[in-house]
Design a protein around this motif. Structure first.
Motif, PDB file in Angstrom:
ATOM      1  N   UNK A 160       9.071  -5.131  -3.471  1.00 14.77           N
ATOM      2  CA  UNK A 160       7.899  -4.811  -2.660  1.00 14.77           C
ATOM      3  C   UNK A 160       8.107  -3.497  -1.917  1.00 14.77           C
ATOM      4  N   UNK A 161       9.319  -3.301  -1.415  1.00 15.63           N
ATOM      5  CA  UNK A 161       9.614  -2.076  -0.676  1.00 15.63           C
ATOM      6  C   UNK A 161       9.571  -0.858  -1.583  1.00 15.63           C
ATOM      7  N   UNK A 162       9.834  -1.047  -2.880  1.00 18.46           N
ATOM      8  CA  UNK A 162       9.743   0.067  -3.817  1.00 18.46           C
ATOM      9  C   UNK A 162       8.302   0.570  -3.914  1.00 18.46           C
ATOM     10  N   UNK A 163       7.339  -0.352  -3.795  1.00 19.94           N
ATOM     11  CA  UNK A 163       5.921   0.062  -3.753  1.00 19.94           C
ATOM     12  C   UNK A 163       5.675   0.882  -2.495  1.00 19.94           C
ATOM     13  N   UNK A 164       6.188   0.402  -1.366  1.00 22.57           N
ATOM     14  CA  UNK A 164       6.069   1.156  -0.120  1.00 22.57           C
ATOM     15  C   UNK A 164       6.695   2.533  -0.269  1.00 22.57           C
ATOM     16  N   UNK A 165       7.807   2.578  -1.004  1.00 21.73           N
ATOM     17  CA  UNK A 165       8.531   3.820  -1.198  1.00 21.73           C
ATOM     18  C   UNK A 165       7.645   4.886  -1.847  1.00 21.73           C
ATOM     19  N   UNK A 166       6.852   4.474  -2.835  1.00 20.97           N
ATOM     20  CA  UNK A 166       5.950   5.406  -3.501  1.00 20.97           C
ATOM     21  C   UNK A 166       4.790   5.777  -2.587  1.00 20.97           C
ATOM     22  N   UNK A 167       4.168   4.781  -1.960  1.00 20.14           N
ATOM     23  CA  UNK A 167       2.961   5.014  -1.176  1.00 20.14           C
ATOM     24  C   UNK A 167       3.268   5.730   0.142  1.00 20.14           C
ATOM     25  N   UNK A 168       4.235   5.212   0.902  1.00 21.05           N
ATOM     26  CA  UNK A 168       4.568   5.817   2.196  1.00 21.05           C
ATOM     27  C   UNK A 168       5.568   6.967   2.060  1.00 21.05           C
ATOM     28  N   UNK A 169       6.382   6.925   1.001  1.00 18.33           N
ATOM     29  CA  UNK A 169       7.379   7.971   0.815  1.00 18.33           C
ATOM     30  C   UNK A 169       6.816   9.185   0.108  1.00 18.33           C
ATOM     31  N   UNK A 170       6.700   9.102  -1.236  1.00 17.72           N
ATOM     32  CA  UNK A 170       6.200  10.239  -2.004  1.00 17.72           C
ATOM     33  C   UNK A 170       4.725  10.499  -1.707  1.00 17.72           C
TER      34      UNK A 170
END
Length: 319
Positions: free
Chosen positions: A228-238
């Motif tokens: 789930x955090x990997x999704x956050x990584x794309x949305x909030x990160x990149x």
């Protein structure tokens, strides 16, 4: 709920004898390697924000919906002196921070704890819970997962880039990422503060945690929170999305090895699609009708079904 939450925080905390500040003693924050500590900065920060949000909500409710406020006050037995008490405790909450460096202290005495170079620990000793005694595990300034960095992510808009950089550089070197939630939060902040290579490395860590058995414990079960955090990584990160301000905002970037990526978020009843490629960012309202106002690269724009395309503002160079 807000009344009861604030009541809990008002009864669980205590006043320091010497500091005269309000705080929480004998607690453990997100970092599970530091337990029974005093004035964990994350806990104190969240308690302060809870007091403030409750007070602001009640004030607005009293002004704009006085009858509903009266019903809530009667149902919960809310007293004026409680509101005064919550404000006093919020105003005097202890938020430990080094005024020179801007680094928040995870808890009282954290800066004075013995230091250990986490990279000197042999891989064969992981997971540490299985190989180290608790007194050895908890005696150092080694942290399991983001603690200070977590509230800086949640309340992102309240901190300068310089403050995020200072705290990231201090705590990243002390974190062993034993929690599956840890690498993605580091990646998100690394992307924001201009560390693209670290951002992409932590993204790979988050997405391949179980595939590569980084923590040597995949046999115990999959880390679904990391997925789930990997999704956050794309949305909030990149994607650079931030949702803690008055308006939804984006600061998209693109990892060097990628050609494009896209994601969708529902905002104010409109399904918004964001497509990022090597030259541009395209935002389109694909469902829900109407248009929405958002912020992209610091500029306010209106997005509707026809879409809006902007030049890619920050290209990542992670390899």
């Amino acid at each position: 709920m807000l009344n009861q939450i604030s009541r809990f925080y008002a009864t669980r905390g205590q006043w320091g004898q010497q500091s005269g500040k309000y705080g929480y003693f004998g607690v453990m924050g997100p970092d599970e390697f530091q337990l029974m500590m005093n004035n964990n900065c994350y806990i104190n920060w969240m308690a302060q924000k809870s007091f403030e949000y409750t007070s602001d909500t009640l004030s607005e409710m009293k002004e704009r919906a006085s009858e509903a406020f009266a019903l809530v006050a009667e149902k919960t037995g809310l007293r004026d002196e409680e509101l005064t008490d919550w404000k006093n405790k919020a105003d005097h909450m202890k938020i430990p921070v080094d005024e020179v460096t801007g680094v928040f202290e995870e808890h009282d005495v954290f800066f004075d704890m013995p230091h250990i170079d986490i990279h000197s620990i042999p891989v064969a000793e992981f997971p540490l819970y299985s190989n180290w005694s608790y007194d050895r595990l908890y005696r150092y300034d080694m942290i399991k997962q983001p603690d200070v960095l977590m509230f800086m992510f949640l309340y992102n808009g309240q901190f300068s880039k310089e403050a995020k950089l200072a705290n990231y550089e201090y705590y990243e070197s002390r974190c062993i990422h034993k929690s599956s939630l840890s690498p993605s939060i580091h990646s998100i902040l690394a992307s924001e503060i201009g560390k693209p290579e670290e951002a992409y490395s932590f993204f790979e860590f988050a997405t391949r945690l179980d595939l590569d058995n980084y923590n040597r414990n995949t046999r115990e079960g999959l880390h679904t929170t990391s997925i789930a955090a990997a999704w956050m990584n794309i949305v909030y990160g990149f994607g650079g999305m931030r949702s803690d301000g008055d308006r939804l905002s984006f600061q998209p970037s693109l990892p060097e090895r990628w050609n494009e990526y896209s994601f969708q978020v529902m905002y104010e009843g409109v399904l918004l699609r964001i497509l990022v490629n090597k030259t541009s960012v395209t935002l389109t309202a694909i469902k829900g009708g109407g248009s929405i106002d958002i912020i992209v690269y610091g500029q306010s724009i209106t997005v509707d079904a026809s879409g809006t395309t902007l030049p890619l503002g920050e290209r990542m160079l992670a390899r």
